[in-house]
Design a protein around this motif. Structure first.
Motif, short mmCIF file in Angstrom:
data_model
loop_
_atom_site.label_atom_id
_atom_site.label_comp_id
_atom_site.label_asym_id
_atom_site.label_seq_id
_atom_site.Cartn_x
_atom_site.Cartn_y
_atom_site.Cartn_z
N LEU A 402 -11.30 11.74 8.62
CA LEU A 402 -11.55 11.57 6.38
C LEU A 402 -9.58 10.84 5.94
CD1 LEU A 402 -12.62 12.14 3.62
CD2 LEU A 402 -12.06 14.60 4.49
N TYR A 403 -10.15 10.50 5.31
CA TYR A 403 -8.01 9.67 4.46
C TYR A 403 -8.94 9.93 3.43
CZ TYR A 403 -8.73 7.67 8.96
OH TYR A 403 -8.77 6.86 10.19
N ILE A 404 -7.33 10.52 2.75
CA ILE A 404 -6.93 11.08 1.06
C ILE A 404 -6.15 9.85 0.94
CG2 ILE A 404 -8.17 13.34 1.58
CD1 ILE A 404 -5.08 13.93 1.27
N GLY A 405 -6.34 9.08 -0.05
CA GLY A 405 -4.98 8.36 -1.26
C GLY A 405 -4.46 9.67 -1.74
N PHE A 406 -2.84 9.21 -2.65
CA PHE A 406 -2.15 9.79 -3.84
C PHE A 406 -1.91 8.68 -4.30
CE2 PHE A 406 -2.60 13.60 -1.21
CZ PHE A 406 -2.07 14.48 -2.17
N PHE A 407 -2.38 8.71 -5.23
CA PHE A 407 -2.09 7.31 -6.30
C PHE A 407 -1.37 7.07 -7.19
CE2 PHE A 407 -5.84 7.07 -4.25
CZ PHE A 407 -6.21 6.44 -3.30
N ASN A 408 -0.61 6.16 -7.75
CA ASN A 408 0.62 5.87 -9.57
C ASN A 408 1.59 6.93 -8.27
OD1 ASN A 408 -1.97 4.58 -10.48
ND2 ASN A 408 -2.23 6.02 -11.60
N THR A 409 2.98 6.91 -7.13
CA THR A 409 3.18 7.27 -7.06
C THR A 409 4.59 6.69 -6.56
OG1 THR A 409 2.83 7.43 -4.94
CG2 THR A 409 2.12 8.78 -5.75
N GLY A 410 4.27 5.13 -7.23
CA GLY A 410 5.67 4.29 -7.01
C GLY A 410 6.89 4.72 -7.72
N ALA A 411 6.70 5.51 -8.35
CA ALA A 411 8.51 5.57 -8.96
C ALA A 411 9.19 7.18 -8.73
CB ALA A 411 8.38 5.88 -10.27
N TYR A 412 10.65 6.72 -7.57
CA TYR A 412 10.53 7.62 -7.86
C TYR A 412 10.43 8.47 -6.24
CZ TYR A 412 13.25 8.47 -12.43
OH TYR A 412 13.30 7.76 -13.60
N GLN A 413 10.25 8.49 -6.06
CA GLN A 413 9.36 8.85 -4.37
C GLN A 413 10.20 9.37 -3.32
OE1 GLN A 413 7.22 12.01 -4.81
NE2 GLN A 413 8.03 10.82 -6.98
N GLU A 414 11.17 7.61 -3.24
CA GLU A 414 11.21 7.17 -2.11
C GLU A 414 12.98 7.62 -2.07
OE1 GLU A 414 7.64 5.68 -1.09
OE2 GLU A 414 8.52 5.28 -3.08
N THR A 415 13.56 7.41 -3.34
CA THR A 415 14.50 7.94 -3.47
C THR A 415 15.11 9.70 -3.05
OG1 THR A 415 14.40 7.79 -5.82
CG2 THR A 415 15.76 5.10 -4.64
N ILE A 416 14.30 9.97 -3.72
CA ILE A 416 14.42 11.63 -3.85
C ILE A 416 13.97 11.39 -2.34
CG2 ILE A 416 13.22 13.46 -4.34
CD1 ILE A 416 12.99 12.54 -7.67
N GLY A 417 13.25 11.21 -1.94
CA GLY A 417 12.72 11.59 -0.31
C GLY A 417 14.06 11.41 0.69
N GLY A 418 15.12 10.68 -0.41
CA GLY A 418 15.65 9.82 1.16
C GLY A 418 15.25 8.80 2.27
N TYR A 419 15.04 7.72 1.83
CA TYR A 419 13.99 7.24 2.09
C TYR A 419 15.12 6.23 3.50
CZ TYR A 419 12.13 2.17 3.42
OH TYR A 419 11.39 1.01 3.79
N GLY A 420 14.55 5.96 4.82
CA GLY A 420 15.46 5.81 5.88
C GLY A 420 16.03 6.38 6.35
N GLY A 421 16.12 8.06 5.65
CA GLY A 421 17.80 8.85 6.14
C GLY A 421 16.47 9.63 6.87
N LEU A 422 17.40 10.77 6.85
CA LEU A 422 16.89 12.31 7.85
C LEU A 422 15.90 12.74 6.84
CD1 LEU A 422 20.28 14.68 8.66
CD2 LEU A 422 18.10 12.62 10.28
N GLN A 423 14.43 13.20 7.28
CA GLN A 423 13.38 14.06 6.16
C GLN A 423 13.47 15.31 7.37
OE1 GLN A 423 11.70 12.59 4.71
NE2 GLN A 423 13.24 10.49 4.81
N HIS A 424 12.96 16.29 6.16
CA HIS A 424 12.64 17.60 6.34
C HIS A 424 11.90 18.09 7.83
CE1 HIS A 424 12.92 21.90 5.85
NE2 HIS A 424 11.36 21.98 5.78
N CYS A 425 12.24 19.18 8.81
CA CYS A 425 11.89 19.23 9.89
C CYS A 425 11.68 17.89 11.12
CB CYS A 425 10.81 19.44 9.54
SG CYS A 425 10.68 21.28 9.50
N LEU A 426 12.12 17.04 10.98
CA LEU A 426 12.05 15.42 11.25
C LEU A 426 10.96 14.71 11.60
CD1 LEU A 426 15.03 15.91 14.23
CD2 LEU A 426 15.67 15.24 12.07
N ILE A 427 10.05 14.88 9.97
CA ILE A 427 8.99 14.08 10.17
C ILE A 427 9.95 12.74 10.16
CG2 ILE A 427 7.26 14.22 9.02
CD1 ILE A 427 7.13 16.18 10.51
N PRO A 428 9.01 11.49 10.37
CA PRO A 428 9.30 10.60 10.22
C PRO A 428 8.81 9.68 8.75
CG PRO A 428 7.76 10.17 11.83
CD PRO A 428 8.25 12.13 12.21
#
Length: 482
Positions: A402-428
């Motif tokens: 089963l696959y699920i999608g979240f839509f209209n997520t294009g603003a802020y999520q990458e920069t707030i999430g620290g794109y390309g850097g460290l992630q919580h619990c080292l989740i890639p």
């Protein structure tokens, strides 16, 4: 008895909708066959559908053109993209195809502006509106841009020191705007925005620092509402207060000719979303017309800064349900193959709601569930308490993915999430796909970035790698059937 997931959606919402359709029991988003995307790239993945950016810019320009005609409005309209919503090159390149302008918020934004100019993407005549609290590096970069001949760079004054700081660094005359420190909604923990200058202090500030300063020309009053442009008493009350300041300033400052109605349009966060964009634009211009006519001053040119509205509806994230945990007699936890905290941080930080739908198995029975992420953090979840609505999905079955999608997520999520850097619990960080249309209208996908690897994270953390291998950057394109 109607027990299939498609029955639930049919009886709850108008469906299909403009961007959401079905192909059998597989979901399509803007005619993108999401199941094919999963088959090709796997999960978790993020994607950006670039044509939606241009589509939303065109929609907004059309609303303002209609409103200008309807209200016989004498000013011009300028669409600015608020870069902090997404700084990615592919986003800026797509947005700038549409003859728009740029709003910046910090020092490094100016470096992006300069690169866009070198690449021939941003015109010399384009407005660059510089917001934010300005200190040494930001001041230096703004001055470099203006000294280099970009005369339509307009720093928006945020505090009392910025006029002097800019004057010291800019060689010739320059234009400025003043940001109003708007009063916040009653539910906020504070009364007045930390950004800008208070309503009562703007005219004295102009008289003391700008009026007799031959180097500075006031061009713009900047009005920003944190909650965005919404049809409620709070918004209209703040707009009226802003217009009172504008007409008072205009009478003593002929060079003032623009009003920036910052604060963006909302974007669709539910299949039941309703918002009359055209009405709001019509009424804003009507209110400005009335205020200026009563005061006998010319109406201003209108600037908007749309960030989330520009890029938000272009983005999506797809996950697989890995496992279901029955924690008690009522709560079933569907575990996704990533983390909400790291990939959709707004769901965790500000309880933001996105449209969530299954990608497949629409013709099967559904159940009520909670959604959990992979980290060991108890806040890594997306559920009905956060989002005021129960979550229903096709029933979990071990042998049927089963696959699920979240839509209209294009603003802020990458920069707030620290794109390309460290992630919580080292989740890639998941892989990221760009989706465009070729000249024939066929959908073409490009792998923008692969999923992070262990060596990427260990390198950031300072661990030496025994045999470091540098993976060559690559571009992979695939055409999807529409």
């Amino acid at each position: 008895m109607n027990t299939k997931y498609i029955d639930l959606i049919d009886q709850t919402y108008f469906f299909p909708q403009e961007e959401f359709t079905l192909d059998g029991d597989h979901l399509k988003f803007h005619n993108i066959p999401l199941n094919d995307l999963v088959a090709e790239y796997g999960t978790p993945l993020k994607f950006t559908y670039l044509p939606k950016i241009s589509e939303n810019i065109a929609r907004a320009k059309n609303w303002f053109a209609n409103a200008i005609e309807k209200n016989a409005y004498k000013g011009k309209y300028h669409y600015c993209y608020c870069t902090k919503s997404s700084h990615f090159q592919h986003v800026l390149h797509e947005a700038l195809k549409n003859d728009i302008h740029i709003e910046t918020s910090s020092a490094f934004d100016i470096n992006i502006v300069e690169q866009l100019k070198r690449d021939g993407k941003l015109k010399n005549e384009a407005f660059v509106i510089c917001n934010g609290f300005k200190r040494e590096q930001y001041i230096e970069n703004i001055a470099r841009l203006i000294n280099g001949g970009h005369n339509n760079c307009i720093p928006i004054i945020d505090n009392y020191e910025e006029i002097d700081l800019l004057s010291e660094s800019i060689n010739d005359t320059f234009k400025v705007g003043i940001r109003i420190a708007s009063e916040e909604e009653p539910k906020f923990e504070f009364y007045t925005s930390r950004l800008g200058i208070g309503y009562k202090n703007i005219v004295p500030f102009y008289e003391n620092q700008i009026k007799d300063n031959d180097k500075v020309e006031l061009k713009m009053l900047h009005f920003f509402i944190n909650t965005g442009i919404r049809d409620n008493a709070y918004y209209w009350n703040e707009l009226v207060k802003c217009l009172k300041v504008y007409v008072r300033l205009k009478k003593m400052c002929p060079s003032l000719d623009s009003l920036n109605i910052g604060g963006g349009f909302p974007i669709k966060n539910s299949l039941a979303f309703e918002y009359d964009y055209q009405y709001m634009v019509d009424e804003i211009l009507n209110q400005i017309n009335i205020a200026c006519a009563e005061a006998e001053v010319p109406v201003p040119n209108i600037f908007t800064e749309f960030g989330s509205f520009t890029v938000g509806e272009s983005g999506g994230a797809i996950y697989e349900i890995l496992y279901q945990k029955q924690q008690n007699d009522r709560e079933k936890w569907n575990m996704i193959d990533s983390s909400f905290i790291t990939t959709l941080p707004d769901t965790w930080a500000i309880n933001k709601r996105f449209i969530m739908l299954p990608i497949n198995r629409w013709n099967e029975e559904y159940e009520r569930v909670l959604l959990g992420g992979l980290t060991c953090d108890s806040d890594d979840y997306y559920n009905s308490e956060q989002n005021m609505n129960a979550i229903y999905l096709p029933k979990y079955k071990k042998d049927k993915p089963l696959y699920i999608g979240f839509f209209n997520t294009g603003a802020y999520q990458e920069t707030i999430g620290g794109y390309g850097g460290l992630q919580h619990c080292l989740i890639p960080q998941p892989k990221h796909i760009l989706i465009e249309k070729d000249k024939k209208g066929n959908l073409v996908t490009t792998l923008f970035s692969p999923q992070q690897k262990a060596e990427d994270l260990l390198g950031i953390l300072g661990y030496e790698q025994p045999h470091p291998k540098k993976e060559k950057s690559h571009k992979k394109e695939k055409q999807l059937s529409n």
